[in-house]
Design a protein around this motif. Structure first.
Motif, PDB file in Angstrom:
ATOM      1  N   SER A  27       0.839  -1.194   0.000  1.00 57.28           N
ATOM      2  CA  SER A  27       0.000   0.000   0.000  1.00 57.28           C
ATOM      3  C   SER A  27       0.877   1.248   0.000  1.00 57.28           C
ATOM      4  CB  SER A  27      -0.905   0.026   1.242  1.00 57.28           C
ATOM      5  OG  SER A  27      -1.818  -1.050   1.226  1.00 57.28           O
ATOM      6  N   SER A  30      -0.135   4.607   4.694  1.00 56.31           N
ATOM      7  CA  SER A  30      -1.536   4.663   5.112  1.00 56.31           C
ATOM      8  C   SER A  30      -1.882   5.989   5.781  1.00 56.31           C
ATOM      9  CB  SER A  30      -1.858   3.514   6.066  1.00 56.31           C
ATOM     10  OG  SER A  30      -1.714   2.274   5.413  1.00 56.31           O
ATOM     11  N   GLY A  88     -13.403  -5.469   0.976  1.00 52.90           N
ATOM     12  CA  GLY A  88     -12.110  -5.365   0.317  1.00 52.90           C
ATOM     13  C   GLY A  88     -12.112  -6.002  -1.060  1.00 52.90           C
ATOM     14  N   SER A 219     -10.453  -1.497  -4.582  1.00 48.62           N
ATOM     15  CA  SER A 219     -10.708  -1.301  -3.157  1.00 48.62           C
ATOM     16  C   SER A 219     -10.075  -0.006  -2.692  1.00 48.62           C
ATOM     17  CB  SER A 219     -10.158  -2.475  -2.340  1.00 48.62           C
ATOM     18  OG  SER A 219      -8.773  -2.316  -2.093  1.00 48.62           O
ATOM     19  N   SER A 221      -7.731   0.061  -0.448  1.00 42.27           N
ATOM     20  CA  SER A 221      -6.515  -0.305   0.274  1.00 42.27           C
ATOM     21  C   SER A 221      -5.237   0.281  -0.295  1.00 42.27           C
ATOM     22  CB  SER A 221      -6.373  -1.832   0.303  1.00 42.27           C
ATOM     23  OG  SER A 221      -7.439  -2.414   1.003  1.00 42.27           O
ATOM     24  N   LYS A 222      -5.053   0.261  -1.601  1.00 41.24           N
ATOM     25  CA  LYS A 222      -3.749   0.555  -2.188  1.00 41.24           C
ATOM     26  C   LYS A 222      -3.661   2.000  -2.656  1.00 41.24           C
ATOM     27  CE  LYS A 222      -3.154  -3.862  -1.624  1.00 41.24           C
ATOM     28  NZ  LYS A 222      -2.429  -4.399  -0.481  1.00 41.24           N
ATOM     29  N   ALA A 227      -6.284   0.898   3.883  1.00 48.30           N
ATOM     30  CA  ALA A 227      -6.532  -0.543   3.958  1.00 48.30           C
ATOM     31  C   ALA A 227      -7.356  -0.905   5.180  1.00 48.30           C
ATOM     32  CB  ALA A 227      -5.200  -1.298   3.975  1.00 48.30           C
ATOM     33  N   ARG A 230     -12.280  -1.552   5.400  1.00 45.16           N
ATOM     34  CA  ARG A 230     -12.380  -2.819   4.669  1.00 45.16           C
ATOM     35  C   ARG A 230     -13.497  -2.762   3.635  1.00 45.16           C
ATOM     36  NH1 ARG A 230      -8.714  -4.251   3.456  1.00 45.16           N
ATOM     37  NH2 ARG A 230      -9.459  -6.330   2.915  1.00 45.16           N
ATOM     38  N   ASP A 259     -17.391   2.038   7.939  1.00 45.78           N
ATOM     39  CA  ASP A 259     -16.484   1.841   6.807  1.00 45.78           C
ATOM     40  C   ASP A 259     -17.054   2.447   5.530  1.00 45.78           C
ATOM     41  OD1 ASP A 259     -15.227   0.235   8.761  1.00 45.78           O
ATOM     42  OD2 ASP A 259     -14.366  -1.025   7.209  1.00 45.78           O
TER      43      ASP A 259
END
Length: 372
Positions: A27, A30, A88, A219, A221-222, A227, A230, A259
């Motif tokens: 990732s 964050s 995710g 998603s 996350s990256k 991340a 979820r 989320d």
């Protein structure tokens, strides 16, 4: 059912918390919760007031209308009816494979890539052919190889674009040829697109925008650096999305109201996040390139403005043994290449904090000097 152990996750689960300098992750550095709220500026107070008032029920089962609208904006020819929220990208990949793949099906998967894309089909009883990436072709696979592998009964072709672990990307002309090959036999293309390049010089359309049987997965996350939220999604044609709805009822109810709210907020302010992350990718990739230039035991095919890279190690030692010793002696974490069936390499996740990256690379070089 039988399924292989997830090599990368096993390694990270065991060793990640022991790292002082974690340069293994995939990732971009964050965001904190404070960072997320601050990107919205004046809208922060309104967001928090709305969040405090939310009931902790299931919320919107498929994702809130606001979330779906933000996801729709990421594609060219997609309606909100085609979008399903998932836990995710792993949840999205699992859903598509669970809904479509049966015993006896033929699946072609890019290899190596994210392990879900070949070992879940195997676990479901499919025959899986591995479409090998080639270092000599900048870690892209050969379309001629694909033509030789595809069959009249090929059910699905699985890719991740950009590739994990190498950071290689299939651009539009390559994807258009891939679609033409798949269309000849009516095969689905499942494309895990969590590593979409941040540099606009790369022309990388989503597979769902190119192909009527394309399935796009993404998603938070990256690319979006959250991340811990979820939330992912799967986008496909209406017929497929309706099929996925049925199977989704067996795998999840919702991603959670908090989320969903955080994911929506980040997507509403995505340009601020992407500007931050482009800067991190550009600066840190320059750090890595300069390090490789001066490190005689390492070589690298540059990744395509995505947060994973795959370094080649010129060492007379088994890769995993070296990576474990590197962690124990220096506190530096890499993912050994044998976890991707590529001994002699290691995944270097270079989009951590810049000072962490610099110190980790310095200590890695110190460990490599023992072979000189």
């Amino acid at each position: 059912m039988e399924i292989a152990a997830f090599g990368v996750e096993e390694w990270l689960n065991e060793w990640e918390k022991e790292a002082i300098y974690d340069i293994a992750g995939s990732s971009i550095d964050s965001l904190t919760l404070r960072d997320i709220l601050e990107i919205g500026g004046a809208s922060q107070a309104a967001f928090l007031e709305d969040l405090w008032a939310k009931k902790m029920n299931y919320g919107w089962i498929e994702g809130s209308p606001a979330f779906k609208e933000e996801v729709r904006k990421l594609y060219q020819n997609v309606e909100v009816s085609q979008i399903l929220q998932t836990n995710g990208a792993t949840g999205a990949n699992h859903l598509a494979l669970y809904a479509l793949i049966e015993k006896g099906d033929h699946v072609i998967s890019l290899y190596p890539s994210y392990q879900q894309l070949y070992d879940i089909p195997r676990s479901l009883g499919a025959e899986v052919s591995l479409w090998q990436i080639r270092e000599e072709d900048a870690w892209l696979p050969s379309l001629d190889d694909l033509r030789a592998m595809i069959r009249p009964n090929t059910k699905m072709i699985c890719i991740n674009n950009a590739n994990n672990p190498t950071g290689a990307v299939m651009e539009r002309p390559f994807l258009e040829e891939l679609v033409a090959i798949a269309r000849e036999v009516g095969a689905y293309i499942l494309s895990d697109e969590v590593y979409k390049p941040l540099d606009t010089r790369f022309d990388v359309p989503a597979i769902v925008d190119l192909y009527e049987k394309g399935i796009s997965v993404n998603s938070m996350s990256k690319t979006y650096s959250v991340a811990g939220v979820r939330v992912g999604w799967v986008v496909a044609n209406d017929e497929l999305s309706n099929l996925f709805r049925k199977y989704r009822d067996y795998t999840m109810i919702c991603a959670g109201v908090v989320d969903d709210a955080l994911a929506t907020y980040v997507l509403q302010h995505k340009e601020a996040v992407l500007e931050r992350n482009r800067s991190i990718v550009a600066e840190n990739l320059n750090v890595v390139k300069d390090w490789v230039k001066h490190e005689p035991r390492v070589s690298l095919i540059d990744p395509s403005a995505v947060p994973v890279s795959f370094i080649k190690l010129d060492i007379p030692e088994e890769t995993e043994t070296f990576c474990l010793r590197l962690l124990q002696e220096k506190g530096v974490l890499l993912v050994p290449g044998n976890r991707f069936d590529r001994p002699g390499y290691a995944r270097l996740g270079y989009c951590t904090q810049t000072e962490t990256l610099k110190k980790g690379l310095t200590l890695l070089s110190e460990c490599l000097r023992q072979y000189d």
